[in-house]
Design a protein around this motif. Structure first.
Motif, PDB file in Angstrom:
ATOM      1  N   ASP A 133      -9.125  69.835  45.486  1.00  0.00           N
ATOM      2  CA  ASP A 133      -7.687  69.871  44.767  1.00  0.00           C
ATOM      3  C   ASP A 133      -6.788  69.469  45.920  1.00  0.00           C
ATOM      4  OD1 ASP A 133      -8.778  70.731  42.368  1.00  0.00           O
ATOM      5  OD2 ASP A 133      -8.336  72.847  42.801  1.00  0.00           O
ATOM      6  N   GLU A 134      -6.866  69.985  47.198  1.00  0.00           N
ATOM      7  CA  GLU A 134      -5.910  69.669  48.210  1.00  0.00           C
ATOM      8  C   GLU A 134      -6.068  68.040  48.508  1.00  0.00           C
ATOM      9  OE1 GLU A 134      -6.685  73.910  48.835  1.00  0.00           O
ATOM     10  OE2 GLU A 134      -7.714  72.226  47.833  1.00  0.00           O
ATOM     11  N   ALA A 135      -7.251  67.800  48.715  1.00  0.00           N
ATOM     12  CA  ALA A 135      -7.829  66.274  48.910  1.00  0.00           C
ATOM     13  C   ALA A 135      -7.154  65.444  48.003  1.00  0.00           C
ATOM     14  CB  ALA A 135      -9.049  66.039  49.212  1.00  0.00           C
ATOM     15  N   LEU A 136      -7.440  65.820  46.886  1.00  0.00           N
ATOM     16  CA  LEU A 136      -6.912  64.991  45.650  1.00  0.00           C
ATOM     17  C   LEU A 136      -5.557  64.729  45.735  1.00  0.00           C
ATOM     18  CD1 LEU A 136      -8.019  63.552  43.062  1.00  0.00           C
ATOM     19  CD2 LEU A 136      -7.531  65.706  41.682  1.00  0.00           C
ATOM     20  N   ILE A 137      -4.739  65.826  45.980  1.00  0.00           N
ATOM     21  CA  ILE A 137      -3.242  65.763  45.982  1.00  0.00           C
ATOM     22  C   ILE A 137      -2.844  64.522  47.112  1.00  0.00           C
ATOM     23  CG2 ILE A 137      -1.267  66.804  46.709  1.00  0.00           C
ATOM     24  CD1 ILE A 137      -2.078  69.268  44.979  1.00  0.00           C
ATOM     25  N   ILE A 138      -3.589  64.458  48.142  1.00  0.00           N
ATOM     26  CA  ILE A 138      -2.977  63.995  49.343  1.00  0.00           C
ATOM     27  C   ILE A 138      -3.458  62.230  49.000  1.00  0.00           C
ATOM     28  CG2 ILE A 138      -3.873  63.460  51.771  1.00  0.00           C
ATOM     29  CD1 ILE A 138      -4.120  66.274  52.229  1.00  0.00           C
ATOM     30  N   PHE A 139      -4.655  62.164  48.435  1.00  0.00           N
ATOM     31  CA  PHE A 139      -4.872  60.938  48.202  1.00  0.00           C
ATOM     32  C   PHE A 139      -4.188  60.180  47.018  1.00  0.00           C
ATOM     33  CE2 PHE A 139      -8.945  61.812  50.383  1.00  0.00           C
ATOM     34  CZ  PHE A 139      -8.936  61.142  51.427  1.00  0.00           C
ATOM     35  N   GLN A 140      -3.760  60.984  45.908  1.00  0.00           N
ATOM     36  CA  GLN A 140      -3.004  60.756  44.948  1.00  0.00           C
ATOM     37  C   GLN A 140      -1.414  60.249  45.496  1.00  0.00           C
ATOM     38  OE1 GLN A 140      -3.067  64.066  42.467  1.00  0.00           O
ATOM     39  NE2 GLN A 140      -4.589  63.214  40.976  1.00  0.00           N
ATOM     40  N   CYS A 141      -1.091  60.995  46.451  1.00  0.00           N
ATOM     41  CA  CYS A 141       0.320  60.783  46.976  1.00  0.00           C
ATOM     42  C   CYS A 141       0.334  59.326  47.832  1.00  0.00           C
ATOM     43  CB  CYS A 141       0.710  61.876  48.095  1.00  0.00           C
ATOM     44  SG  CYS A 141       1.189  63.351  47.269  1.00  0.00           S
ATOM     45  N   LEU A 142      -0.739  59.124  48.678  1.00  0.00           N
ATOM     46  CA  LEU A 142      -1.117  57.969  49.374  1.00  0.00           C
ATOM     47  C   LEU A 142      -1.153  56.955  48.429  1.00  0.00           C
ATOM     48  CD1 LEU A 142      -3.609  59.266  52.127  1.00  0.00           C
ATOM     49  CD2 LEU A 142      -1.336  58.548  52.485  1.00  0.00           C
ATOM     50  N   GLN A 143      -1.669  56.808  47.394  1.00  0.00           N
ATOM     51  CA  GLN A 143      -1.767  55.851  46.428  1.00  0.00           C
ATOM     52  C   GLN A 143      -0.462  55.441  45.866  1.00  0.00           C
ATOM     53  OE1 GLN A 143      -5.328  54.705  43.903  1.00  0.00           O
ATOM     54  NE2 GLN A 143      -4.218  56.214  42.456  1.00  0.00           N
ATOM     55  N   LEU A 144       0.419  56.254  45.677  1.00  0.00           N
ATOM     56  CA  LEU A 144       2.053  56.043  45.201  1.00  0.00           C
ATOM     57  C   LEU A 144       2.577  54.817  46.148  1.00  0.00           C
ATOM     58  CD1 LEU A 144       3.069  59.448  43.958  1.00  0.00           C
ATOM     59  CD2 LEU A 144       2.599  57.354  42.604  1.00  0.00           C
ATOM     60  N   TYR A 145       2.182  54.913  47.350  1.00  0.00           N
ATOM     61  CA  TYR A 145       3.141  54.339  48.611  1.00  0.00           C
ATOM     62  C   TYR A 145       2.285  53.237  49.296  1.00  0.00           C
ATOM     63  CZ  TYR A 145       6.276  58.335  47.692  1.00  0.00           C
ATOM     64  OH  TYR A 145       7.136  59.092  46.801  1.00  0.00           O
ATOM     65  N   ILE A 146       1.037  53.481  49.176  1.00  0.00           N
ATOM     66  CA  ILE A 146       0.292  52.143  50.043  1.00  0.00           C
ATOM     67  C   ILE A 146      -0.830  51.727  48.995  1.00  0.00           C
ATOM     68  CG2 ILE A 146      -1.410  52.077  51.862  1.00  0.00           C
ATOM     69  CD1 ILE A 146       1.126  53.356  52.615  1.00  0.00           C
ATOM     70  N   LYS A 147      -0.615  50.432  48.672  1.00  0.00           N
ATOM     71  CA  LYS A 147      -1.109  49.690  47.703  1.00  0.00           C
ATOM     72  C   LYS A 147      -2.362  48.869  48.168  1.00  0.00           C
ATOM     73  CE  LYS A 147       1.994  51.122  45.015  1.00  0.00           C
ATOM     74  NZ  LYS A 147       1.466  52.029  43.736  1.00  0.00           N
TER      75      LYS A 147
END
Length: 218
Positions: free
Chosen positions: A56-70
């Motif tokens: 769950d923690e890893a998922l949130i981190i990668f979801q956040c990254l995907q918003l800003y790093i394309k």
């Protein structure tokens, strides 16, 4: 790493430790909004949580990254891995497709997409994807083994055996390939060969319940 970013990262980790996932997400988004150079460190934190099975923690981190790093295929790739583990096949496949849009020849993504398609019971599509992976990198045993599983599901047992044997030529201690080869042999009523294959799998992985069960069937 600046002292200010160190403080933000510590706040995010503390929020995760307290189970405040929404709070951690807000902190990470703020960090990325203010300084995209922090993305690499946040990415490593995501990998750390994934390796510790804190999905769950890893998922949130990668979801956040995907918003800003394309433009980094490793972000949707890791999202795909997490979704696959969580048996969220649709989101996993969407994530892998995004990774492949960025890097179409990424063999690891193709192999894992093929595995997810098998889990989703889309065996014909899995076979296409795995064949593409094998064309790009013929010496990856997981691609051959997963191809064998797809062929088993499609009742193409002779071809499946050939695929498992190729995987085993590359990785002789591949217990899953031995067991799945046994499944194909069993379907062809080659029972003694099947038992031998299951016994080889069990010699490599004595607690392999599926191989024990399949051996019993043979």
């Amino acid at each position: 790493m600046s002292p200010q970013f160190q403080l933000i990262l510590q706040q995010a980790i503390k929020a995760f430790q307290c189970g405040n996932l929404d709070g951690a997400q807000l902190i990470l988004k703020k960090a990325l909004q203010e300084d995209l150079d922090s993305a690499n460190t946040i990415f490593e934190l995501g990998l750390f949580f994934a390796q510790k099975n804190k999905l769950d923690e890893a998922l949130i981190i990668f979801q956040c990254l995907q918003l800003y790093i394309k433009g980094n295929e490793k972000i949707p790739y890791n999202l795909g891995l997490i979704y696959s583990i969580q048996e969220n096949h649709l989101d996993a496949l969407n994530a892998y497709d995004l990774a492949l849009k960025i890097k179409p020849d990424d063999v690891d993504t193709l192999v894992n997409k093929g595995s997810t398609l098998i889990d989703a019971k889309d065996y014909a599509s899995a076979l296409v994807v795995l064949n593409n992976a094998i064309l790009l990198r013929p010496n990856i045993p997981e691609a051959w083994s997963n191809k064998g599983v797809a062929l088993n599901k499609l009742k193409r047992y002779e071809e499946a055996i050939t695929s498992f044997e190729k995987a085993l030529s590359l990785k002789p201690d591949y217990a899953e390939a031995w067991s799945n080869k046994g499944v194909a042999l069993n379907k062809l009523k080659r029972y003694e060969e099947a038992i031998t294959s299951f016994e080889k799998a069990l010699s490599l992985k004595p607690d392999y319940a599926e191989a024990w069960s399949n051996k019993g069937v043979a």
